[in-house]
Design a protein around this motif. Structure first.
Motif, PDB file in Angstrom:
ATOM      1  N   UNK A 119       0.866  -1.190   0.000  1.00  0.00           N
ATOM      2  CA  UNK A 119       0.000   0.000   0.000  1.00  0.00           C
ATOM      3  C   UNK A 119       0.892   1.226   0.000  1.00  0.00           C
ATOM      4  N   UNK A 120       0.336   2.422  -0.300  1.00  0.00           N
ATOM      5  CA  UNK A 120       1.145   3.637  -0.212  1.00  0.00           C
ATOM      6  C   UNK A 120       1.739   3.774   1.183  1.00  0.00           C
ATOM      7  N   UNK A 121       2.984   4.276   1.230  1.00  0.00           N
ATOM      8  CA  UNK A 121       3.651   4.348   2.516  1.00  0.00           C
ATOM      9  C   UNK A 121       4.423   5.640   2.726  1.00  0.00           C
ATOM     10  N   UNK A 122       5.133   5.695   3.851  1.00  0.00           N
ATOM     11  CA  UNK A 122       5.906   6.872   4.244  1.00  0.00           C
ATOM     12  C   UNK A 122       7.285   6.405   4.707  1.00  0.00           C
ATOM     13  N   UNK A 123       8.316   7.152   4.331  1.00  0.00           N
ATOM     14  CA  UNK A 123       9.691   6.863   4.796  1.00  0.00           C
ATOM     15  C   UNK A 123      10.258   8.097   5.470  1.00  0.00           C
ATOM     16  N   UNK A 124      10.622   7.962   6.739  1.00  0.00           N
ATOM     17  CA  UNK A 124      11.268   9.042   7.486  1.00  0.00           C
ATOM     18  C   UNK A 124      12.779   8.849   7.375  1.00  0.00           C
ATOM     19  N   UNK A 125      13.443   9.813   6.780  1.00  0.00           N
ATOM     20  CA  UNK A 125      14.905   9.761   6.687  1.00  0.00           C
ATOM     21  C   UNK A 125      15.506  10.744   7.672  1.00  0.00           C
ATOM     22  N   UNK A 126      16.361  10.235   8.543  1.00  0.00           N
ATOM     23  CA  UNK A 126      16.907  11.068   9.615  1.00  0.00           C
ATOM     24  C   UNK A 126      18.156  11.811   9.168  1.00  0.00           C
ATOM     25  N   UNK A 127      18.053  12.490   8.041  1.00  0.00           N
ATOM     26  CA  UNK A 127      19.109  13.363   7.547  1.00  0.00           C
ATOM     27  C   UNK A 127      18.481  14.439   6.669  1.00  0.00           C
ATOM     28  N   UNK A 128      19.264  15.455   6.348  1.00  0.00           N
ATOM     29  CA  UNK A 128      18.757  16.555   5.530  1.00  0.00           C
ATOM     30  C   UNK A 128      18.667  16.139   4.070  1.00  0.00           C
TER      31      UNK A 128
END
Length: 763
Positions: A281-290
Motif C-alpha cells: 500500500x502507499x507508505x511513508x519513509x522518514x529519513x533522519x538526515x537533511x
C-alpha cells in the motif's frame, strides 16, 4: 540457493516450505555452519555463502546439484564473489551441465557479463506503491552513530502517532537495536503495539515474530539491521524509519583483521529501504538526515576493501591462485600479497602457495586465520581455554587496554550475551573444556600467536617499541603496559610515524624462547661500523627484526667481509674509494670516448659502476677489513681490468693520455670535462701547427689553451688557424715586451716550434 546471511537463509527456506505446505527439511531444507535441516527428500537447499565454499572444497563436481542460485548478489560479500568464481571454474572444468543463476533486486554496477558473457538476462519490474519521503527540517541536527538510538526512538514515536500500519526501523546493528527496544518498551504502554527486533544472532522464534504479519488489531514495530533492505519481506509494513547508517565489513589495520564499521548508508541502500514501505500500500519513509545530504551511490564490494587472507586460504585448498579464476572485480595485487605474507607468518602457507598441515586444520575451523592459529597452537600448549577467551574478545573489534582484563571479564561472563555465546561456540567447536581459573601469564604469548609480527620489545627507557615485523610502536604514557620490556600488541593505530598501542599483553623473554623458539634464527652478520671504521662480524639470534643476543664471530668468512665493504661503498658512494690522479685520468678518458662514441668501452660512469660493484670491485676487496685498508686499493689497475686489455688499447688510440706537439713535447690532455677535452701548452711549442688537433678518430676537436712562457693563459681556441691569423699579431705585440727572451716570430705558420728561449735556440 545461496543467501548472504543465516537469518535470510532460514527465512527463505521456511517461506518456501510453507508455500508447499511442508516442514523445513522435506522438499526445502537449509544448511549453515552449525545447523543443518536436510533429508533425502530435499530438492532445494538454502545455504549460507561459506557453506558453498566448503561444499566445493569437498566435492568440486557438486554431485547431485543441477543449479546454483546466488541470491541478493548486489551485496557483493567476499564469500559471494569467491563462491561464484569457484562455481564458474567448477562448471568449466568438471560440470558443463551445471546451471548458474545470479539474482538480486538490483544489479546496477555489477559487471556480470565479464564472467558470464553468454548468460541471458531476465528482468522483472515488479509492482510497488508510492512512498512519501520525509527528511529532517533544516533546523534539526542529524544524528551521529552515538546519538542514533535516541533519534530513532523519537522518530518511531512520532510515526506511530501520525501514521497507520506497522513500522520498520533500520539501525546499524544489534547493539543499537537493543537500546531502541528498551527505550520504546519504557515509553509505549499500548499493548496493541508489538516491538520486534530482527538481527542475525537471534533464535528462530524471535525472528519469526519479526517477519510474520502482526496479529489482527495489532501494530508491529520491527527494529532491523540492513538484512531487511532486500533479503526479507516483512508483511504489513507501511512506515519506514531510516536511521541513515549501516554496518559494513572493512579491513581494520589496527587489528589486522576485518571488523564492522558504522558508515552512512549508500544511495542505493536508502532507495531499497524506502521501498519496503510501499510493498502492499502507499507508505511513508522518514529519513533522519537533511534532503541535501550527499550519499555515495554504493560502496565498493568487499573484495576490494577486505582482508583477503581467509579467501587465500580457501583458494590454496582449492588449488588455484587468484589469477586463475574469473572475478567480477579482480582482487587487488597488494591485498593478495599482504594476505599471503600473513598466512606465511602464521605457518599456514608455504612460499609456493601450498597449505601446511596447520593451514589445513585452520580451514576446517572456519575462523580468521589469526584466531585459528592462536586456538590450534594454544590448545597444543595447554592454553586452549584462554585462547578461546581471547579469540572471542578479539573478534569483537572493540578492545582497549589490557587483553588480560578483557579475557578475565569474559571468563566471569561479565560481558554481553552475544560475546558469551561466541565463546561457547568456540569451546564446542574446538572440544575445549572451561577452566575454573585462567592463567593470565599465557595471554601475552597467545596474542603473539595471533599477531606474530606485533611482538614488540621496548627501545631504551622511553615509550617506543620495535616489533618483530619491523614497525615502530609506542605505548601510551598512562598505560601500565608501558612498564614491560616485551609486549604482544593486538590493536594498534593512530597518527604519526609510530602507531599507538591500544590493546596488548605483556610477555617475558623466557616465553619468547618457549613459545616462539621455532621462529628464532641464528645469523652471521658482517657489517661496517661507522664509529670504528672497520668491518665487524657478529653472530646474532634474531626474532624477525628484534635481536635477542649478539656476540663476536671468530674467523668470519672473507667473502662476507668483502660484501660488507661493498655495501659500505654502495651506501657512501664512489667517493670513498682511493681515486688517484692516474685513476681519475683513466676514467675521464673512457668517459670522453663513450660520450662521443657510445658503447665503445665498458661505461665507467657513476650509475654503471654503482650498479655493477659486484662485478668489478668485489674481487679486489677480499682481505680488506677497514677503511684504511680500503685506501690501499690500486684503483687505476682495477679500472684497467674493468676496461679490459683490448679496451685499454682502444682507449690509448682514441683518447691518448698525452699528445705530442710540434716542439716534440708530449703534453697531457685534460679530460676533466669528457665532452670538451683540453690541451694546455705554451704558445711557442705550437708554432707551425696549422689545424686544431683532434681525437676519437677525428670526431672531437681539442680545446687548446695557449699559455704564456710563465704558463699563464693567453687565449682559448678550437680553431688554431684563425688564432694565428687574427689574434696572434696582437698577442705578439703585447708579449714581446713582457717576455723579450722568448721567441716571437712574425710568421707563426713557418716558425719552428720550441720549448726554449732564444738564447738556447742560438746555442
Amino acid at each position: 540457493m545461496l543467501e548472504p546471511r543465516r537469518l535470510a537463509a532460514r527465512a527463505a527456506a521456511l517461506r518456501m516450505a510453507e508455500t508447499l505446505g511442508e516442514r523445513v527439511g522435506e522438499t526445502v531444507g537449509y544448511r549453515m555452519k552449525g545447523e543443518t535441516k536436510v533429508t533425502s527428500k530435499t530438492r532445494i537447499e538454502v545455504v549460507t555463502e561459506g557453506v558453498l565454499t566448503r561444499m566445493l572444497q569437498s566435492d568440486p563436481e557438486l554431485h547431485g546439484m543441477g543449479l546454483v542460485i546466488f541470491d541478493e548478489f548486489h551485496e557483493r560479500s567476499l564469500q559471494g564473489d569467491l563462491g561464484l568464481a569457484l562455481t564458474l571454474q567448477a562448471q568449466e572444468i568438471f560440470r558443463e551441465d551445471l546451471k548458474i543463476l545470479v539474482m538480486s533486486a538490483t544489479l546496477e554496477g555489477v559487471d556480470l557479463a565479464r564472467v558470464m558473457p553468454e548468460a541471458p538476462t531476465v528482468r522483472s519490474e515488479g509492482r510497488s506503491f508510492p512512498v512519501e519521503v520525509r527528511y529532517l527540517e533544516p533546523t534539526q541536527t542529524p544524528p551521529t552513530p552515538k546519538t542514533l538510538p535516541d533519534a530513532v526512538v523519537k522518530a518511531v514515536l512520532d510515526a506511530l502517532r501520525d501514521e497507520e500500519g506497522s513500522l520498520l526501523a533500520f539501525l546499524p546493528g544489534a547493539r543499537e537495536i537493543r537500546r531502541v527496544e528498551e527505550a520504546l518498551k519504557s515509553k509505549i504502554s499500548d499493548p496493541g503495539i508489538l516491538i520486534a527486533p530482527l538481527y542475525g544472532a537471534m533464535d528462530q522464534k524471535a525472528q519469526r515474530l519479526a517477519i510474520e504479519p502482526a496479529p489482527e488489531g495489532h501494530r508491529k514495530v520491527v527494529l532491523a539491521t540492513n538484512i531487511a533492505e532486500t533479503s526479507l519481506t516483512i508483511e504489513g509494513v507501511r512506515v519506514v524509519v531510516d536511521g541513515g547508517f549501516a554496518r559494513r565489513v572493512r579491513f581494520d589495520e589496527r587489528s589486522g583483521m576485518d571488523h564492522y564499521e558504522t558508515l552512512p548508508v549508500s544511495r542505493n541502500a536508502a532507495t531499497q529501504r524506502a521501498g519496503r514501505a510501499g510493498r502492499t500500500a502507499p507508505g511513508v519513509c522518514y529519513r533522519l538526515w537533511h534532503e541535501n545530504r550527499a550519499l555515495v551511490p554504493s560502496y565498493p564490494p568487499d573484495i576490494l576493501t577486505s582482508d583477503l587472507s581467509p579467501m587465500l586460504l580457501d583458494l590454496a585448498a582449492w588449488g588455484a591462485a587468484p589469477e586463475d579464476l574469473a572475478w567480477i572485480d579482480t582482487p587487488p595485487e597488494y591485498a593478495v600479497k599482504n594476505a599471503k605474507s600473513t598466512l606465511i607468518s602464521l605457518n599456514m602457507m608455504k612460499e609456493s602457495g601450498v597449505l601446511t598441515e596447520l593451514g589445513k586444520a585452520a580451514l576446517k575451523l572456519g575462523l580468521h586465520p589469526r584466531l585459528a592459529h592462536m586456538l590450534l597452537v594454544g590448545k597444543e600448549k595447554g592454553a586452549g581455554y584462554e585462547a578461546a577467551l581471547l579469540a572471542a574478545s578479539l573478534s569483537e573489534g572493540t578492545l582497549r587496554g589490557g587483553l588480560i582484563e578483557s579475557v578475565e571479564a569474559l571468563h566471569r561472563r561479565n560481558v554481553p550475551d552475544r560475546l558469551a555465546k561466541n565463546l561457547q561456540n568456540l569451546l564446542n567447536k574446538m572440544g575445549i573444556a572451561a577452566k575454573k581459573r585462567i592463567d593470565p601469564n599465557v595471554i601475552g604469548p597467545l596474542a603473539g600467536l595471533a599477531y606474530p609480527e606485533r611482538i614488540a620489545r621496548r627501545r631504551g627507557q622511553g615509550p617506543g617499541y620495535q616489533t618483530v615485523g619491523g614497525r615502530g610502536l609506542k605505548a601510551r604514557l598512562d598505560d601500565a603496559l608501558a612498564a614491560h620490556e616485551w609486549l604482544a600488541a593486538a590493536y594498534v593505530g593512530g597518527e604519526g610515524s609510530e602507531a599507538t598501542i591500544f590493546a596488548a599483553a605483556p610477555l617475558e623473554k623466557s616465553q619468547i624462547e618457549a613459545w616462539f623458539g621455532d621462529r628464532i634464527e641464528t645469523v652471521e652478520k658482517v657489517a661496517w661500523n661507522e664509529n670504528t671504521g672497520r668491518v665487524e662480524a657478529r653472530r646474532l639470534r634474531k626474532l624477525g627484526n628484534i635481536t635477542l643476543s649478539s656476540e663476536p664471530l671468530p674467523n668470519p668468512d672473507g667473502g662476507l667481509i668483502a660484501k660488507a665493504l661493498l655495501e659500505t661503498v654502495r651506501k657512501r658512494g664512489l667517493v670513498i674509494l682511493p681515486w688517484s690522479e692516474k685513476a681519475r685520468r683513466l676514467r675521464n678518458r673512457a668517459l670522453c670516448v663513450n660520450f662521443t662514441m657510445p658503447g665503445t668501452l665498458p661505461d665507467p660512469d657513476d650509475e654503471t659502476l654503482m650498479s655493477t660493484l659486484e662485478k668489478w670491485l668485489l674481487p679486489w676487496l677480499e682481505g680488506a677489513q677497514s677503511l684504511k685498508e680500503l685506501q690501499k686499493l690500486d684503483l687505476y689497475g682495477i679500472l684497467a681490468v674493468y676496461l679490459g686489455y683490448e679496451g685499454v688499447q682502444k682507449l690509448d688510440r682514441l683518447a691518448p693520455e698525452r699528445l705530442e706537439v710540434p716542439s716534440g713535447s708530449k703534453i697531457a690532455v685534460d679530460y676533466g670535462d669528457p665532452s670538451a677535452p683540453v690541451l694546455a701548452a705554451r704558445l711557442q711549442e705550437l708554432f707551425g701547427w696549422m689545424d686544431t688537433p683532434r681525437i676519437c678518430e677525428g670526431r672531437v676537436w681539442l680545446t687548446v689553451h695557449l699559455l704564456s712562457p710563465a704558463r699563464r693563459p693567453l687565449a682559448v681556441t678550437t680553431d688554431l688557424k684563425s688564432f694565428w691569423t687574427n689574434v696572434y699579431p696582437e698577442v705578439k705585440k703585447e708579449m714581446h715586451g713582457r717576455y723579450p727572451k722568448h721567441y716571437w716570430p712574425e710568421n707563426p705558420f713557418e716558425a719552428v716550434a720550441t720549448n726554449r728561449t732564444k738564447k738556447h735556440i742560438k746555442r
